[in-house]
Design a protein around this motif. Structure first.
Motif, mmCIF file in Angstrom:
data_model
loop_
_atom_site.group_PDB
_atom_site.id
_atom_site.type_symbol
_atom_site.label_atom_id
_atom_site.label_comp_id
_atom_site.label_asym_id
_atom_site.label_seq_id
_atom_site.Cartn_x
_atom_site.Cartn_y
_atom_site.Cartn_z
ATOM 1 N N ALA A 240 49.246 49.200 34.897
ATOM 2 C CA ALA A 240 49.558 49.807 36.832
ATOM 3 C C ALA A 240 48.143 50.838 35.901
ATOM 4 C CB ALA A 240 50.670 50.583 36.427
ATOM 5 N N VAL A 241 47.516 51.017 37.927
ATOM 6 C CA VAL A 241 46.284 51.176 37.802
ATOM 7 C C VAL A 241 47.317 52.777 38.985
ATOM 8 C CG1 VAL A 241 44.980 49.600 37.247
ATOM 9 C CG2 VAL A 241 45.561 49.755 39.337
ATOM 10 N N LYS A 242 45.417 53.268 38.423
ATOM 11 C CA LYS A 242 45.837 54.065 39.894
ATOM 12 C C LYS A 242 44.198 54.671 39.920
ATOM 13 C CE LYS A 242 44.592 58.407 36.636
ATOM 14 N NZ LYS A 242 44.855 59.934 36.169
ATOM 15 N N LYS A 243 44.376 55.026 41.495
ATOM 16 C CA LYS A 243 43.217 55.202 42.417
ATOM 17 C C LYS A 243 43.178 56.540 42.470
ATOM 18 C CE LYS A 243 44.652 55.448 46.523
ATOM 19 N NZ LYS A 243 45.832 55.228 46.410
ATOM 20 N N GLU A 244 41.016 57.046 42.735
ATOM 21 C CA GLU A 244 40.213 58.199 43.408
ATOM 22 C C GLU A 244 39.416 57.761 44.088
ATOM 23 O OE1 GLU A 244 38.486 62.760 41.044
ATOM 24 O OE2 GLU A 244 39.833 61.533 39.719
ATOM 25 N N VAL A 245 39.574 58.420 44.998
ATOM 26 C CA VAL A 245 38.344 58.086 46.029
ATOM 27 C C VAL A 245 37.998 59.645 46.809
ATOM 28 C CG1 VAL A 245 37.741 57.124 48.108
ATOM 29 C CG2 VAL A 245 39.825 56.122 47.560
ATOM 30 N N SER A 246 36.502 59.548 45.830
ATOM 31 C CA SER A 246 35.718 60.812 47.490
ATOM 32 C C SER A 246 34.941 59.940 47.882
ATOM 33 C CB SER A 246 34.736 61.122 45.823
ATOM 34 O OG SER A 246 33.649 60.066 45.659
ATOM 35 N N GLY A 247 35.172 61.485 49.172
ATOM 36 C CA GLY A 247 34.034 60.788 49.943
ATOM 37 C C GLY A 247 35.035 60.780 51.693
ATOM 38 N N ASP A 248 34.354 60.706 52.877
ATOM 39 C CA ASP A 248 35.720 60.803 53.697
ATOM 40 C C ASP A 248 35.165 58.988 54.390
ATOM 41 O OD1 ASP A 248 36.275 63.319 53.117
ATOM 42 O OD2 ASP A 248 34.944 63.801 54.406
ATOM 43 N N ALA A 249 34.449 58.408 54.376
ATOM 44 C CA ALA A 249 34.710 57.762 54.999
ATOM 45 C C ALA A 249 35.533 56.278 54.694
ATOM 46 C CB ALA A 249 33.041 56.619 54.426
ATOM 47 N N LEU A 250 36.049 55.862 53.991
ATOM 48 C CA LEU A 250 37.518 55.393 53.425
ATOM 49 C C LEU A 250 38.757 55.825 53.019
ATOM 50 C CD1 LEU A 250 37.074 53.634 50.640
ATOM 51 C CD2 LEU A 250 35.290 52.978 51.743
ATOM 52 N N SER A 251 39.083 54.717 52.407
ATOM 53 C CA SER A 251 40.403 54.977 51.792
ATOM 54 C C SER A 251 41.235 53.673 51.378
ATOM 55 C CB SER A 251 41.436 55.832 52.430
ATOM 56 O OG SER A 251 42.451 55.026 53.943
ATOM 57 N N ALA A 252 41.894 54.175 49.751
ATOM 58 C CA ALA A 252 41.967 52.332 49.700
ATOM 59 C C ALA A 252 43.559 52.460 49.311
ATOM 60 C CB ALA A 252 41.044 51.957 48.347
ATOM 61 N N THR A 253 43.865 51.127 49.013
ATOM 62 C CA THR A 253 45.418 51.180 48.468
ATOM 63 C C THR A 253 45.776 49.786 47.634
ATOM 64 O OG1 THR A 253 46.431 51.361 50.651
ATOM 65 C CG2 THR A 253 47.531 50.464 48.941
ATOM 66 N N LEU A 254 46.769 49.893 46.531
ATOM 67 C CA LEU A 254 45.664 49.745 45.456
ATOM 68 C C LEU A 254 47.069 48.494 45.245
ATOM 69 C CD1 LEU A 254 45.073 52.198 42.376
ATOM 70 C CD2 LEU A 254 43.489 50.379 44.048
ATOM 71 N N GLY A 255 47.017 47.325 45.197
ATOM 72 C CA GLY A 255 47.959 46.160 45.016
ATOM 73 C C GLY A 255 48.480 45.392 43.699
ATOM 74 N N ASP A 256 48.933 44.927 43.219
ATOM 75 C CA ASP A 256 49.877 44.659 41.988
ATOM 76 C C ASP A 256 49.162 43.872 41.366
ATOM 77 O OD1 ASP A 256 52.300 46.355 42.894
ATOM 78 O OD2 ASP A 256 53.249 43.898 43.369
ATOM 79 N N ASP A 257 48.251 43.475 41.503
ATOM 80 C CA ASP A 257 47.212 42.315 40.288
ATOM 81 C C ASP A 257 45.310 43.781 40.340
ATOM 82 O OD1 ASP A 257 46.504 42.774 42.912
ATOM 83 O OD2 ASP A 257 45.569 40.325 43.070
ATOM 84 N N ALA A 258 45.497 44.789 40.582
ATOM 85 C CA ALA A 258 44.322 45.561 40.560
ATOM 86 C C ALA A 258 43.851 46.128 39.217
ATOM 87 C CB ALA A 258 44.716 47.240 41.596
ATOM 88 N N LEU A 259 42.620 46.034 38.930
ATOM 89 C CA LEU A 259 42.363 46.389 37.642
ATOM 90 C C LEU A 259 41.105 47.117 37.764
ATOM 91 C CD1 LEU A 259 40.888 42.185 37.046
ATOM 92 C CD2 LEU A 259 43.023 43.004 36.856
ATOM 93 N N THR A 260 41.295 48.066 36.505
ATOM 94 C CA THR A 260 40.370 49.053 36.698
ATOM 95 C C THR A 260 38.348 48.566 37.205
ATOM 96 O OG1 THR A 260 39.506 48.103 34.319
ATOM 97 C CG2 THR A 260 41.998 50.470 34.822
ATOM 98 N N GLY A 261 38.291 50.187 37.443
ATOM 99 C CA GLY A 261 36.634 49.605 38.404
ATOM 100 C C GLY A 261 36.000 50.930 38.132
#
Length: 449
Positions: free
Chosen positions: A72-93
């Motif tokens: 399982a992964v989690k996300k952190e977005v900085s900046g207002d240009a976009l948001s992100a949604t993670l799926g089951d096959d998301a990898l770290t990066g």
């Protein structure tokens, strides 16, 4: 023999009370059957509570038995240009993103006419999209107003929507045609008004708003998208573009979620143990006991669970729960050393995953527990069989109850008949006695004279 309609009238005896006492005595035969039924029903209810606790524990176990929990992964977005949604096959990066252009839909308006409800004449409307899709409409006389044409387009769908605009001029009403999707592939390529519509409607080229594709770079790689919802540019991640500008996206392992799953496992086990204790409790002072005290089914379940929980692992870095900071206490509950669990998640996640899910051809602890719990709570499992057995016993007891009740009613009917005969006989004897007494009194009177 005289007929007696109510017991005791003929004899003067309290036969009704006697019959009630006999009935109460006879019906005591039903009490053991009823008590046994109630005890079986109480066991069924207790099995339900046990199944609920086992199922809750199974839910916690299943999360650790699934290898995806440890990926399982989690996300952190900085900046207002976009948001992100993670799926089951998301990898770290880690990703640097630069949105230079958002996707936009195509639109164009007609030249203005005087009234939105003015009939323009029957005709045809043909619209072709850049992707080759077409919309061909026959417009009748009554439908040939701007309002009617708008409704016909919207009812037809086809990737195009229509609306009306009032520009405030001498001929203010315009028909606005827009693509329902963004990007150049959904753009309107051509519009043809035929028949009676042709002389009245024409496109205003100055009103054209061209379609745009989204453009961005991800770690320096140029990406183009028909939509502002960019999928698959990053595996398992959907980017939702909000505005032009830069942003960073960090996808990291969700250590907190894994720690929570391990802690929830221990909490669910302890809740289950509390349920087991309540169902098998015995209060020496009051004599009260749990519904499943001494129950063989519960003992078997408890024994199997303890055997699996205290058993060895897969031969990796972690071989027992104690190795990851979870110890089995004397009272049967699990105690969690949070620092040890944190260390296992942060520094030996692979070994922790192997311990719970398994490695090579050997199942991990959570997988073995999940299998054991399935044998207990699934249809046809241990609790299902035990419950069905008790339900069958209750049905058998009900049959016995009805037979006994029939026998009691027959016995009471016989007593009533016998009492009625006794009542009638005593009434007849009293009548005879009274007659003889009268005769003797009369005879004595004659002799005395």
């Amino acid at each position: 023999m005289a007929s007696i309609s109510s017991l005791g009238i003929g004899s003067g005896l309290d036969l009704n009370s006697l019959l009630d006492q006999l009935e109460a005595s006879e019906r005591q035969q039903l009490t053991p059957i009823t008590l046994k039924q109630q005890s079986y029903q109480a066991k069924i209810s207790a099995y339900g509570k046990l199944e609920s606790a086992l199922t809750s524990f199974q839910d916690a176990v299943a999360k650790l038995a699934d290898g995806k929990q440890f990926e399982a992964v989690k996300k952190e977005v900085s900046g207002d240009a976009l948001s992100a949604t993670l799926g089951d096959d998301a990898l770290t990066g880690n990703y640097d993103l630069d949105v230079s252009q958002r996707a936009r839909g195509y639109s164009i308006a007609t030249q203005g006419i005087a009234a939105a409800n003015e009939a323009l004449g029957a005709g045809t409307l043909n619209i072709t999209l850049a992707n080759g899709d077409t919309l061909d409409l026959e417009i009748g006389e009554k439908q040939s107003t701007l309002e009617g044409i708008r409704d016909a387009i919207n009812d037809a769908g086809g990737g195009i929507q229509a609306s009306l605009m009032n520009d405030g001029g001498d001929t203010p009403y315009r028909l606005v045609l827009s693509s329902t999707a963004t990007g150049t592939e959904a753009a309107i390529d051509s519009v043809t008004f035929g028949g009676g519509l042709g002389p009245s409607l024409a496109l205003d080229p100055d009103s054209e708003v061209p379609a745009l594709n989204a453009r961005l770079t991800i770690n320096g790689i140029a990406v183009t998208s028909q939509s502002n919802q960019v999928e698959d540019a990053i595996q398992g991640v959907t980017l939702n573009l909000k505005e032009t500008g830069t942003a960073t996206l960090d996808v990291t392992r969700d250590g907190a979620g894994i720690k929570k799953a391990v802690k929830s496992f221990a909490d669910a086990y302890n809740t289950l143990q509390e349920t087991l204790d309540n169902l098998t409790r015995f209060n020496q002072d009051t004599g009260e006991s749990g519904a499943l005290l001494g129950d063989a089914t519960l003992r078997g379940i408890e024994s199997r669970l303890r055997s699996v929980v205290s058993g060895g692992g897969t031969g990796g870095a972690f071989n027992t729960l104690a190795d990851i900071g979870i110890t089995l206490k004397v009272d049967g509950t699990l105690e969690v050393d949070e620092e040890a669990v944190d260390d296992a998640v942060d520094n030996q996640l692979g070994a922790l995953a192997d311990f719970f899910t398994g490695r090579a051809d050997k199942d991990g602890l959570a997988v073995r527990l999940d299998d054991a719990l399935a044998d207990m709570v699934d249809d046809g499992g241990t609790l299902d069989d035990a419950t069905e057995g008790l339900e069958t016993s209750i049905e058998t007891l009900q049959t016995q109850y009805l037979r006994t009740e029939d026998r009691i009613n027959s016995t009471l009917a016989r007593y009533r008949t016998q009492f009625q005969k006794l009542d009638s006989m005593i009434a007849e004897m009293n009548s005879t006695s009274s007659y003889l007494t009268q005769q003797f009194d009369a005879l004595n009177a004659q002799l005395g004279q």
